[in-house]
Design a protein around this motif. Structure first.
Motif, PDB file in Angstrom:
ATOM      1  N   VAL A  42     -70.456 104.768  59.069  1.00  0.00           N
ATOM      2  CA  VAL A  42     -70.861 104.787  57.651  1.00  0.00           C
ATOM      3  C   VAL A  42     -69.665 105.251  56.828  1.00  0.00           C
ATOM      4  O   VAL A  42     -68.939 106.164  57.221  1.00  0.00           O
ATOM      5  CB  VAL A  42     -72.125 105.659  57.433  1.00  0.00           C
ATOM      6  N   TYR A  43     -69.449 104.570  55.719  1.00  0.00           N
ATOM      7  CA  TYR A  43     -68.250 104.813  54.914  1.00  0.00           C
ATOM      8  C   TYR A  43     -68.628 105.183  53.490  1.00  0.00           C
ATOM      9  O   TYR A  43     -69.653 104.726  52.969  1.00  0.00           O
ATOM     10  CB  TYR A  43     -67.392 103.536  54.903  1.00  0.00           C
ATOM     11  N   GLY A  44     -67.789 105.965  52.883  1.00  0.00           N
ATOM     12  CA  GLY A  44     -67.977 106.269  51.475  1.00  0.00           C
ATOM     13  C   GLY A  44     -66.927 107.242  51.015  1.00  0.00           C
ATOM     14  O   GLY A  44     -66.155 107.757  51.823  1.00  0.00           O
ATOM     15  N   LEU A  45     -66.879 107.460  49.722  1.00  0.00           N
ATOM     16  CA  LEU A  45     -65.941 108.440  49.181  1.00  0.00           C
ATOM     17  C   LEU A  45     -66.533 109.026  47.910  1.00  0.00           C
ATOM     18  O   LEU A  45     -67.274 108.349  47.192  1.00  0.00           O
ATOM     19  CB  LEU A  45     -64.562 107.824  48.937  1.00  0.00           C
ATOM     20  N   SER A  46     -66.220 110.297  47.674  1.00  0.00           N
ATOM     21  CA  SER A  46     -66.848 110.996  46.551  1.00  0.00           C
ATOM     22  C   SER A  46     -66.578 110.301  45.223  1.00  0.00           C
ATOM     23  O   SER A  46     -67.474 110.210  44.386  1.00  0.00           O
ATOM     24  CB  SER A  46     -66.354 112.437  46.427  1.00  0.00           C
ATOM     25  N   GLU A  47     -65.341 109.837  45.036  1.00  0.00           N
ATOM     26  CA  GLU A  47     -64.989 109.254  43.739  1.00  0.00           C
ATOM     27  C   GLU A  47     -65.915 108.089  43.391  1.00  0.00           C
ATOM     28  O   GLU A  47     -66.195 107.831  42.224  1.00  0.00           O
ATOM     29  CB  GLU A  47     -63.548 108.731  43.741  1.00  0.00           C
TER      30      GLU A  47
ATOM     31  N   PRO B  29     -61.579 108.449  59.887  1.00  0.00           N
ATOM     32  CA  PRO B  29     -61.358 107.278  60.746  1.00  0.00           C
ATOM     33  C   PRO B  29     -61.705 107.606  62.201  1.00  0.00           C
ATOM     34  O   PRO B  29     -61.497 108.735  62.646  1.00  0.00           O
ATOM     35  CB  PRO B  29     -59.849 107.022  60.627  1.00  0.00           C
ATOM     36  N   TRP B  30     -62.258 106.644  62.894  1.00  0.00           N
ATOM     37  CA  TRP B  30     -62.524 106.824  64.328  1.00  0.00           C
ATOM     38  C   TRP B  30     -62.422 105.461  64.992  1.00  0.00           C
ATOM     39  O   TRP B  30     -62.793 104.450  64.420  1.00  0.00           O
ATOM     40  CB  TRP B  30     -63.857 107.511  64.591  1.00  0.00           C
ATOM     41  N   SER B  31     -61.940 105.477  66.221  1.00  0.00           N
ATOM     42  CA  SER B  31     -61.634 104.228  66.903  1.00  0.00           C
ATOM     43  C   SER B  31     -62.835 103.733  67.700  1.00  0.00           C
ATOM     44  O   SER B  31     -63.789 104.478  67.953  1.00  0.00           O
ATOM     45  CB  SER B  31     -60.455 104.452  67.841  1.00  0.00           C
TER      46      SER B  31
ATOM     47  N   GLY C 280     -66.115 119.408  60.633  1.00  0.00           N
ATOM     48  CA  GLY C 280     -66.289 118.394  59.596  1.00  0.00           C
ATOM     49  C   GLY C 280     -65.248 117.335  59.856  1.00  0.00           C
ATOM     50  O   GLY C 280     -65.219 116.764  60.933  1.00  0.00           O
ATOM     51  N   LYS C 281     -64.382 117.135  58.869  1.00  0.00           N
ATOM     52  CA  LYS C 281     -63.302 116.176  59.093  1.00  0.00           C
ATOM     53  C   LYS C 281     -62.256 116.816  60.007  1.00  0.00           C
ATOM     54  O   LYS C 281     -61.777 117.904  59.727  1.00  0.00           O
ATOM     55  CB  LYS C 281     -62.646 115.806  57.761  1.00  0.00           C
ATOM     56  N   ALA C 282     -61.904 116.121  61.081  1.00  0.00           N
ATOM     57  CA  ALA C 282     -60.915 116.672  62.008  1.00  0.00           C
ATOM     58  C   ALA C 282     -59.524 116.638  61.375  1.00  0.00           C
ATOM     59  O   ALA C 282     -59.194 115.718  60.645  1.00  0.00           O
ATOM     60  CB  ALA C 282     -60.910 115.852  63.291  1.00  0.00           C
TER      61      ALA C 282
ATOM     62  N   ALA D  49     -75.839 117.163  60.335  1.00  0.00           N
ATOM     63  CA  ALA D  49     -74.772 118.141  60.585  1.00  0.00           C
ATOM     64  C   ALA D  49     -73.532 117.874  59.730  1.00  0.00           C
ATOM     65  O   ALA D  49     -72.460 118.385  60.020  1.00  0.00           O
ATOM     66  CB  ALA D  49     -74.406 118.151  62.070  1.00  0.00           C
ATOM     67  N   TYR D  50     -73.689 117.063  58.680  1.00  0.00           N
ATOM     68  CA  TYR D  50     -72.604 116.985  57.695  1.00  0.00           C
ATOM     69  C   TYR D  50     -72.649 118.252  56.860  1.00  0.00           C
ATOM     70  O   TYR D  50     -73.738 118.784  56.571  1.00  0.00           O
ATOM     71  CB  TYR D  50     -72.816 115.790  56.748  1.00  0.00           C
ATOM     72  N   GLY D  51     -71.478 118.710  56.428  1.00  0.00           N
ATOM     73  CA  GLY D  51     -71.430 119.935  55.635  1.00  0.00           C
ATOM     74  C   GLY D  51     -72.153 119.787  54.298  1.00  0.00           C
ATOM     75  O   GLY D  51     -71.978 118.799  53.600  1.00  0.00           O
TER      76      GLY D  51
ATOM     77  N   ARG E 277     -58.295 102.625  43.296  1.00  0.00           N
ATOM     78  CA  ARG E 277     -57.535 102.457  44.550  1.00  0.00           C
ATOM     79  C   ARG E 277     -57.931 103.547  45.524  1.00  0.00           C
ATOM     80  O   ARG E 277     -57.637 104.719  45.316  1.00  0.00           O
ATOM     81  CB  ARG E 277     -56.035 102.543  44.261  1.00  0.00           C
ATOM     82  N   THR E 278     -58.593 103.148  46.615  1.00  0.00           N
ATOM     83  CA  THR E 278     -59.129 104.147  47.541  1.00  0.00           C
ATOM     84  C   THR E 278     -58.068 104.729  48.469  1.00  0.00           C
ATOM     85  O   THR E 278     -58.308 105.759  49.090  1.00  0.00           O
ATOM     86  CB  THR E 278     -60.209 103.523  48.444  1.00  0.00           C
ATOM     87  N   ARG E 279     -56.947 104.036  48.643  1.00  0.00           N
ATOM     88  CA  ARG E 279     -55.914 104.338  49.650  1.00  0.00           C
ATOM     89  C   ARG E 279     -56.365 103.961  51.060  1.00  0.00           C
ATOM     90  O   ARG E 279     -55.600 104.083  52.007  1.00  0.00           O
ATOM     91  CB  ARG E 279     -55.459 105.817  49.667  1.00  0.00           C
TER      92      ARG E 279
ATOM     93  N   LEU F 281     -69.898 121.246  48.236  1.00  0.00           N
ATOM     94  CA  LEU F 281     -69.173 120.346  47.339  1.00  0.00           C
ATOM     95  C   LEU F 281     -68.900 118.998  47.998  1.00  0.00           C
ATOM     96  O   LEU F 281     -68.835 117.969  47.337  1.00  0.00           O
ATOM     97  CB  LEU F 281     -67.848 120.987  46.907  1.00  0.00           C
ATOM     98  N   PHE F 282     -68.731 119.001  49.315  1.00  0.00           N
ATOM     99  CA  PHE F 282     -68.569 117.766  50.089  1.00  0.00           C
ATOM    100  C   PHE F 282     -69.842 116.923  49.942  1.00  0.00           C
ATOM    101  O   PHE F 282     -70.953 117.454  50.000  1.00  0.00           O
ATOM    102  CB  PHE F 282     -68.335 118.148  51.557  1.00  0.00           C
ATOM    103  N   THR F 283     -69.662 115.608  49.770  1.00  0.00           N
ATOM    104  CA  THR F 283     -70.827 114.755  49.510  1.00  0.00           C
ATOM    105  C   THR F 283     -71.622 114.389  50.774  1.00  0.00           C
ATOM    106  O   THR F 283     -72.718 113.847  50.670  1.00  0.00           O
ATOM    107  CB  THR F 283     -70.385 113.432  48.850  1.00  0.00           C
ATOM    108  N   GLY F 284     -71.052 114.682  51.964  1.00  0.00           N
ATOM    109  CA  GLY F 284     -71.700 114.256  53.208  1.00  0.00           C
ATOM    110  C   GLY F 284     -73.097 114.841  53.400  1.00  0.00           C
ATOM    111  O   GLY F 284     -74.065 114.116  53.637  1.00  0.00           O
ATOM    112  N   GLY F 285     -73.209 116.164  53.280  1.00  0.00           N
ATOM    113  CA  GLY F 285     -74.472 116.839  53.572  1.00  0.00           C
ATOM    114  C   GLY F 285     -75.603 116.385  52.659  1.00  0.00           C
ATOM    115  O   GLY F 285     -76.606 115.819  53.109  1.00  0.00           O
TER     116      GLY F 285
ATOM    117  N   ARG G 198     -63.841  98.116  60.078  1.00  0.00           N
ATOM    118  CA  ARG G 198     -63.531  99.525  60.325  1.00  0.00           C
ATOM    119  C   ARG G 198     -62.288 100.001  59.568  1.00  0.00           C
ATOM    120  O   ARG G 198     -61.211  99.416  59.691  1.00  0.00           O
ATOM    121  CB  ARG G 198     -63.306  99.640  61.830  1.00  0.00           C
ATOM    122  N   VAL G 199     -62.454 101.058  58.806  1.00  0.00           N
ATOM    123  CA  VAL G 199     -61.312 101.622  58.073  1.00  0.00           C
ATOM    124  C   VAL G 199     -60.407 102.327  59.078  1.00  0.00           C
ATOM    125  O   VAL G 199     -60.809 103.292  59.714  1.00  0.00           O
ATOM    126  CB  VAL G 199     -61.787 102.602  56.978  1.00  0.00           C
ATOM    127  N   THR G 200     -59.211 101.795  59.235  1.00  0.00           N
ATOM    128  CA  THR G 200     -58.352 102.314  60.306  1.00  0.00           C
ATOM    129  C   THR G 200     -57.588 103.553  59.870  1.00  0.00           C
ATOM    130  O   THR G 200     -57.013 104.250  60.697  1.00  0.00           O
ATOM    131  CB  THR G 200     -57.329 101.257  60.742  1.00  0.00           C
TER     132      THR G 200
END
Ligand code: DLL
Length: 446
Positions: free
Chosen positions: A248-253, A228-230, A433-435, A147-149, A313-315, A152-156, A336-338
């Motif tokens: 699970v973590y990741g980023l398009s870049e 992020p999720w707690s 998707g992303k809240a 159910a990831y989109g 630099r991911t931020r 262009l978003f990399t999730g799906g 966990r990425v806070t």
């Protein structure tokens, strides 16, 4: 050891890791692999991207003369603006004919960030996402409800290819059509759910409204990320969906989902170090922080062909430990990425991440796990309003009391004074998707 015992040992080992030789190699071996790959990735950047070559040269480095991983630290960081400034394909190391796919992140302001993949990059991405799924307990043959989109978003597509690579059939749902999500999870008997954590909750909520109890579904594993999720939200999701939730973590870049993922110990996310070099820096000074301390995650790709990224630099704010995990994997763990640097709010001098407020609110009796933070300027001061919902069935005349309790909770756990407004169920917008957790209504530029 006899042959059968040897074979059994191998099978047992195989059962633990998808890529045993890669996931459990010694730290020394890992460093050797990284050094070899670093030379190759620098060579790729040097040969094909003039911008990189100029920077590598200016830092006094050369692809053939790197003897230690630490030498990379002489290279300046890459930022998102470097990608935007070379929009769309200026930092690609391959021509259009050599590419297999392009993704982009929409970005709320300015140019989108565009990323590209060769067929080899896509294959490696699928491998790492398959490895991630496996480490979270998915097995070949498990039906994956994705159910990831898609788009262009990399999730799906990222989760999709990874599941296929692992040998899992995929239901390519994408985000949206929430009424249908729960029905198909039940009817098809999916074992693995891939979604953002906020969307997983939205699915559970709509299911309840439809009279579907997802706790009775066949779901056993949730692969949740992209925002992020707690820990508190994890418990809430597990209780509502009846599965074990993995981060699970990741980023398009850098690639997309699957840069790092939790194993069954769920004590940090294994960052796949045969493909990425992780550094953690002080975001203000750029100086590396000691291992285990919080800072901004910086990533270098070690095997990407189309878009090599050097010290990006991911931020994202996290901590990294190389201490051995109980699962036996040797790859470092990202805690966990806070939140992102950019998400940090400064409310009357106190630094706050939305996820800290989430942790304080979620699980309070009477409150539902749906919230938004609204920031306004009142006179010279920033004012934080937390809009949260009551659980279905809570009488409206209790809302004020719930709000007072939440104000107290946030003050004592997070240290900020906030106004809390408790809304009726359904009044806080849901994500597909992303809240959107923060609405910043402060005047721009002031
Ligand atoms: O969100 C890739 C992804 C898709 C990851 C599906 C996991 C699952 P972007 O849209 O480029 O890519 O956004 C990347 O999202 O820099 C983080 O700030 C945030 N993020 C991603 N995963 C997590 C996570 C995808 N598990 C940005 N926890 C990253 C916290 C996350 N934040």
């Amino acid at each position: 050891m006899g042959m059968i015992a040897e074979a059994n040992r191998f099978t047992a080992h195989r059962a633990e890791f998808l890529h045993p030789l890669l996931e459990a190699m010694s730290r020394d071996q890992l460093a050797q692999v990284q050094l070899k790959r670093l030379r190759a990735v620098l060579r790729n950047a040097w040969d094909h991207v003039p911008w990189h070559r100029a920077r590598i040269e200016a830092a006094g480095l050369h692809p053939d003369s790197i003897d230690e991983l630490d030498e990379l630290r002489r290279l300046p960081f890459m930022m998102k603006d470097d990608l935007r400034g070379h929009y769309p394909f200026g930092l690609f190391a391959r021509s259009m004919e050599q590419l297999a796919r392009v993704h982009a992140s929409s970005g709320t302001t300015g140019q989108p960030t565009v990323v590209g993949y060769t067929p080899g990059d896509l294959a490696r991405w699928a491998d790492l996402m398959a490895r991630s799924l496996y480490s979270a307990g998915a097995r070949p043959g498990d039906l994956v409800h994705n159910a990831y989109g898609y788009g262009l978003f990399t999730g799906g597509l990222g989760a999709h290819q990874g599941a296929e690579r692992l040998g899992c059939p995929v239901v390519p749902m994408s985000g949206g059509g929430t009424e249908r999500q729960a029905k198909l999870i039940m009817d098809f008997g999916a074992k693995v759910l891939c979604a953002t954590p906020s969307y997983a909750l939205a699915i559970a909520e709509v299911a309840t409204q439809q009279g579907i109890d997802l706790r009775t579904s066949r779901l056993t594993v949730g692969m949740f990320g992209a925002e992020p999720w707690s820990a508190a939200l994890r418990e809430e999701i597990e209780a509502r969906l009846g599965l074990k939730a993995y981060d699970v973590y990741g980023l398009s870049e850098i690639m997309g989902p699957g840069v790092a993922c939790e194993c069954e110990c769920r004590n940090g996310l294994h960052g796949w170090e045969d493909h990425f070099l992780f550094e953690v820096i002080d975001p203000d000074t750029g100086v590396p922080v000691p291992e285990g301390e919080a800072g901004e995650l910086v990533i270098t790709t070690l095997a990407k062909e189309a878009l090599p990224m050097l010290r990006y630099r991911t931020r994202d704010i996290t901590r990294v430990t190389t201490e051995r995990c109980d699962c036996g994997r040797t790859h470092a763990r990202l805690l966990r990425v806070t939140g992102r640097n950019d998400d940090m709010l400064i409310i009357r001098g106190v630094n706050v991440y939305p996820s800290q407020i989430e942790s304080a609110l979620i699980g309070r009796p009477g409150l539902a796990p749906h919230y938004q933070l609204v920031i306004e300027r009142r006179g010279a001061l920033d004012h934080l309003r937390i809009e949260v919902e009551a659980e279905p069935g809570v009488a409206p005349d209790l809302f004020d009391e719930l709000a007072r309790d939440a104000v107290h909770q946030v003050k004592s756990l997070v240290g900020v004074t906030a106004e809390v407004v408790v809304h009726a169920p359904g009044d806080v917008p849901r994500s597909q998707g992303k809240a959107v957790r923060v609405r910043d209504l402060r005047p721009k530029g002031g």
